[in-house]
Write a protein that holds these residues in place. Structure first.
Motif, mmCIF file in Angstrom:
data_model
loop_
_atom_site.group_PDB
_atom_site.id
_atom_site.type_symbol
_atom_site.label_atom_id
_atom_site.label_comp_id
_atom_site.label_asym_id
_atom_site.label_seq_id
_atom_site.Cartn_x
_atom_site.Cartn_y
_atom_site.Cartn_z
ATOM 1 N N LEU A 64 -13.939 -15.846 -17.365
ATOM 2 C CA LEU A 64 -14.727 -16.586 -16.255
ATOM 3 C C LEU A 64 -14.255 -18.062 -16.087
ATOM 4 N N ILE A 65 -14.542 -18.498 -15.023
ATOM 5 C CA ILE A 65 -14.123 -20.035 -14.896
ATOM 6 C C ILE A 65 -15.510 -20.715 -14.234
ATOM 7 N N ASP A 66 -16.261 -21.254 -14.795
ATOM 8 C CA ASP A 66 -17.206 -22.142 -14.243
ATOM 9 C C ASP A 66 -16.746 -23.613 -13.687
ATOM 10 N N ARG A 67 -16.661 -23.580 -12.538
ATOM 11 C CA ARG A 67 -16.093 -25.027 -11.844
ATOM 12 C C ARG A 67 -16.608 -25.039 -10.486
ATOM 13 N N GLU A 68 -17.156 -26.134 -10.261
ATOM 14 C CA GLU A 68 -17.626 -26.686 -8.847
ATOM 15 C C GLU A 68 -16.473 -26.431 -7.732
ATOM 16 N N PRO A 69 -16.560 -26.162 -6.928
ATOM 17 C CA PRO A 69 -17.934 -25.718 -6.218
ATOM 18 C C PRO A 69 -18.148 -24.271 -6.272
ATOM 19 N N THR A 70 -16.985 -23.554 -6.720
ATOM 20 C CA THR A 70 -17.178 -21.921 -6.733
ATOM 21 C C THR A 70 -16.679 -21.510 -8.036
ATOM 22 N N ASP A 71 -17.702 -20.597 -8.915
ATOM 23 C CA ASP A 71 -17.154 -20.003 -10.187
ATOM 24 C C ASP A 71 -16.287 -18.665 -9.712
ATOM 25 N N HIS A 72 -15.457 -18.370 -10.496
ATOM 26 C CA HIS A 72 -14.556 -17.226 -10.491
ATOM 27 C C HIS A 72 -14.598 -16.347 -11.690
ATOM 28 N N VAL A 73 -14.116 -15.380 -11.325
ATOM 29 C CA VAL A 73 -14.119 -14.221 -12.479
ATOM 30 C C VAL A 73 -12.838 -13.597 -12.409
ATOM 31 N N GLY A 74 -12.304 -13.015 -13.378
ATOM 32 C CA GLY A 74 -11.011 -12.114 -13.174
ATOM 33 C C GLY A 74 -10.901 -11.099 -14.272
ATOM 34 N N ILE A 75 -10.549 -10.055 -14.039
ATOM 35 C CA ILE A 75 -10.223 -8.891 -15.349
ATOM 36 C C ILE A 75 -8.835 -8.633 -15.076
ATOM 37 N N THR A 76 -8.072 -8.336 -16.114
ATOM 38 C CA THR A 76 -6.795 -7.945 -16.351
ATOM 39 C C THR A 76 -6.490 -6.730 -17.241
ATOM 40 N N ILE A 77 -6.003 -5.784 -16.649
ATOM 41 C CA ILE A 77 -5.611 -4.653 -17.776
ATOM 42 C C ILE A 77 -4.456 -4.639 -18.241
ATOM 43 N N TYR A 78 -4.058 -4.435 -19.458
ATOM 44 C CA TYR A 78 -3.086 -4.257 -20.175
ATOM 45 C C TYR A 78 -2.692 -2.828 -20.582
ATOM 46 N N GLU A 79 -1.311 -2.512 -20.599
ATOM 47 C CA GLU A 79 -0.901 -1.319 -20.887
ATOM 48 C C GLU A 79 0.395 -1.108 -21.226
ATOM 49 N N GLU A 80 0.659 -0.750 -22.414
ATOM 50 C CA GLU A 80 2.125 -0.707 -23.025
ATOM 51 C C GLU A 80 2.818 -2.065 -23.164
ATOM 52 N N GLY A 81 1.776 -2.913 -23.450
ATOM 53 C CA GLY A 81 2.234 -4.619 -23.782
ATOM 54 C C GLY A 81 2.643 -5.220 -22.668
ATOM 55 N N GLY A 82 2.055 -4.836 -21.253
ATOM 56 C CA GLY A 82 2.368 -5.284 -20.214
ATOM 57 C C GLY A 82 1.191 -5.358 -19.116
ATOM 58 N N ILE A 83 1.015 -6.302 -18.286
ATOM 59 C CA ILE A 83 0.076 -6.246 -17.277
ATOM 60 C C ILE A 83 -0.019 -5.343 -16.476
ATOM 61 N N LYS A 84 -0.862 -4.278 -16.208
ATOM 62 C CA LYS A 84 -1.146 -3.141 -15.280
ATOM 63 C C LYS A 84 -1.839 -3.548 -13.878
ATOM 64 N N GLY A 85 -2.703 -4.507 -14.102
ATOM 65 C CA GLY A 85 -3.288 -4.997 -12.860
ATOM 66 C C GLY A 85 -4.274 -5.958 -13.326
ATOM 67 N N SER A 86 -4.600 -6.708 -12.101
ATOM 68 C CA SER A 86 -5.637 -7.823 -12.330
ATOM 69 C C SER A 86 -6.224 -8.080 -11.090
ATOM 70 N N LEU A 87 -7.381 -8.581 -11.146
ATOM 71 C CA LEU A 87 -8.523 -8.912 -9.832
ATOM 72 C C LEU A 87 -9.205 -10.085 -10.290
ATOM 73 N N VAL A 88 -8.992 -10.874 -9.138
ATOM 74 C CA VAL A 88 -9.848 -12.196 -9.066
ATOM 75 C C VAL A 88 -10.903 -12.187 -8.027
ATOM 76 N N THR A 89 -12.092 -12.783 -8.350
ATOM 77 C CA THR A 89 -12.953 -12.902 -7.247
ATOM 78 C C THR A 89 -13.899 -13.861 -7.545
ATOM 79 N N ASP A 90 -14.585 -14.583 -6.323
ATOM 80 C CA ASP A 90 -15.678 -15.247 -6.461
ATOM 81 C C ASP A 90 -17.212 -14.831 -6.082
ATOM 82 N N SER A 91 -16.946 -13.260 -6.195
ATOM 83 C CA SER A 91 -18.245 -12.625 -5.507
ATOM 84 C C SER A 91 -19.422 -12.763 -6.656
ATOM 85 N N GLU A 92 -20.446 -12.963 -5.961
ATOM 86 C CA GLU A 92 -21.841 -13.459 -7.067
ATOM 87 C C GLU A 92 -21.965 -12.240 -7.714
#
Length: 118
Positions: A64-92
Protein backbone atom coordinates in the motif's frame (compact mmCIF):
# COMPACT_ATOMS: atom_id res chain seq x y z
CA UNK A 1 16.71 -10.14 -7.89
CA UNK A 2 15.98 -8.87 -4.37
CA UNK A 3 19.08 -6.68 -4.53
CA UNK A 4 17.21 -4.32 -6.85
CA UNK A 5 14.41 -4.02 -4.29
CA UNK A 6 16.90 -3.06 -1.60
CA UNK A 7 18.45 -0.42 -3.85
CA UNK A 8 15.03 1.12 -4.51
CA UNK A 9 13.89 0.98 -0.88
CA UNK A 10 17.17 2.26 0.54
CA UNK A 11 17.22 5.17 -1.92
CA UNK A 12 13.60 5.94 -1.06
CA UNK A 13 14.35 5.94 2.66
CA UNK A 14 17.47 8.10 2.23
CA UNK A 15 15.21 10.83 0.84
CA UNK A 16 13.79 11.00 4.37
CA UNK A 17 10.18 11.66 3.49
CA UNK A 18 8.77 8.15 3.83
CA UNK A 19 7.95 5.46 6.35
CA UNK A 20 8.15 1.77 5.53
CA UNK A 21 6.56 -1.19 7.24
CA UNK A 22 7.17 -4.72 5.95
CA UNK A 23 5.56 -7.99 6.98
CA UNK A 24 7.76 -10.96 6.06
CA UNK A 25 7.41 -14.71 6.41
CA UNK A 26 10.04 -16.21 8.73
CA UNK A 27 11.59 -18.24 5.87
CA UNK A 28 11.83 -15.16 3.66
CA UNK A 29 13.47 -13.15 6.43
CA UNK A 30 16.05 -15.88 6.98
CA UNK A 31 16.78 -16.02 3.25
CA UNK A 32 17.14 -12.24 3.06
CA UNK A 33 19.49 -12.12 6.03
CA UNK A 34 21.56 -14.96 4.55
CA UNK A 35 21.78 -13.55 1.02
CA UNK A 36 21.46 -9.78 1.49
CA UNK A 37 22.74 -9.14 4.99
CA UNK A 38 24.46 -5.81 4.31
CA UNK A 39 21.53 -4.44 2.27
CA UNK A 40 19.07 -5.59 4.94
CA UNK A 41 21.19 -3.97 7.68
CA UNK A 42 21.13 -0.64 5.84
CA UNK A 43 17.36 -0.76 5.44
CA UNK A 44 16.81 -1.90 9.04
CA UNK A 45 19.00 0.99 10.22
CA UNK A 46 16.49 3.66 9.23
CA UNK A 47 14.35 4.88 12.15
CA UNK A 48 11.32 5.05 9.85
CA UNK A 49 11.47 1.32 8.91
CA UNK A 50 9.70 -1.43 10.85
CA UNK A 51 9.63 -5.16 10.18
CA UNK A 52 7.02 -7.68 11.29
CA UNK A 53 7.45 -11.44 11.10
CA UNK A 54 4.46 -13.57 10.15
CA UNK A 55 4.53 -17.19 11.31
CA UNK A 56 2.82 -18.73 8.31
CA UNK A 57 2.62 -18.36 4.56
CA UNK A 58 1.62 -15.20 2.75
CA UNK A 59 0.49 -16.21 -0.76
CA UNK A 60 1.30 -12.85 -2.37
CA UNK A 61 3.20 -9.62 -1.91
CA UNK A 62 0.75 -6.91 -0.89
CA UNK A 63 1.71 -3.28 -0.74
CA UNK A 64 0.00 0.00 0.00
CA UNK A 65 1.20 3.48 -0.79
CA UNK A 66 -0.43 6.26 1.21
CA UNK A 67 0.35 9.37 -0.75
CA UNK A 68 -1.58 12.46 -1.68
CA UNK A 69 -3.54 12.96 -3.82
CA UNK A 70 -4.29 9.25 -4.38
CA UNK A 71 -3.49 6.08 -2.44
CA UNK A 72 -2.50 2.96 -4.38
CA UNK A 73 -2.46 -0.74 -3.67
CA UNK A 74 -0.60 -3.50 -5.43
CA UNK A 75 -0.48 -7.24 -5.29
CA UNK A 76 2.30 -9.34 -6.81
CA UNK A 77 2.25 -13.10 -7.24
CA UNK A 78 5.56 -14.99 -7.19
CA UNK A 79 6.04 -18.49 -8.51
CA UNK A 80 9.21 -20.54 -8.88
CA UNK A 81 11.39 -17.62 -7.83
CA UNK A 82 9.97 -15.08 -10.27
CA UNK A 83 7.09 -12.68 -10.69
CA UNK A 84 4.05 -14.41 -12.18
CA UNK A 85 1.81 -11.36 -12.23
CA UNK A 86 1.17 -7.98 -10.67
CA UNK A 87 -1.78 -5.62 -10.33
CA UNK A 88 -1.77 -1.97 -9.23
CA UNK A 89 -4.86 0.14 -8.67
CA UNK A 90 -6.22 3.21 -6.93
CA UNK A 91 -9.72 1.70 -6.66
CA UNK A 92 -11.28 2.52 -3.26
CA UNK A 93 -12.76 -0.99 -2.74
CA UNK A 94 -9.38 -2.57 -3.54
CA UNK A 95 -7.58 -0.21 -1.16
CA UNK A 96 -10.09 -1.01 1.60
CA UNK A 97 -9.64 -4.75 0.98
CA UNK A 98 -5.86 -4.43 1.03
CA UNK A 99 -5.87 -2.42 4.27
CA UNK A 100 -8.04 -5.10 5.92
CA UNK A 101 -5.70 -7.88 4.72
CA UNK A 102 -2.61 -5.96 5.78
CA UNK A 103 -4.01 -5.12 9.22
CA UNK A 104 -4.95 -8.76 9.78
CA UNK A 105 -1.47 -9.94 8.86
CA UNK A 106 0.22 -7.30 11.02
CA UNK A 107 -2.02 -8.11 14.00
CA UNK A 108 -0.98 -11.77 13.67
CA UNK A 109 2.73 -10.91 13.35
CA UNK A 110 5.57 -10.20 15.75
CA UNK A 111 7.48 -6.94 15.51
CA UNK A 112 11.14 -7.55 14.69
CA UNK A 113 13.30 -5.84 17.29
CA UNK A 114 16.70 -4.54 16.23
CA UNK A 115 18.54 -6.84 18.64
CA UNK A 116 17.02 -10.08 17.28
CA UNK A 117 20.01 -10.71 15.00
CA UNK A 118 22.82 -9.57 17.26
Amino acid sequence: MFGDYFDILNDWMREGESELELILEQDLLESIVTNYESEFDVLAGFDSVEFYIYDGQIPYALWLIDREPTDHVGITIYEEGGIKGSLVTDSEPAIDWARDQYDRLRDDSTKLESNMFE
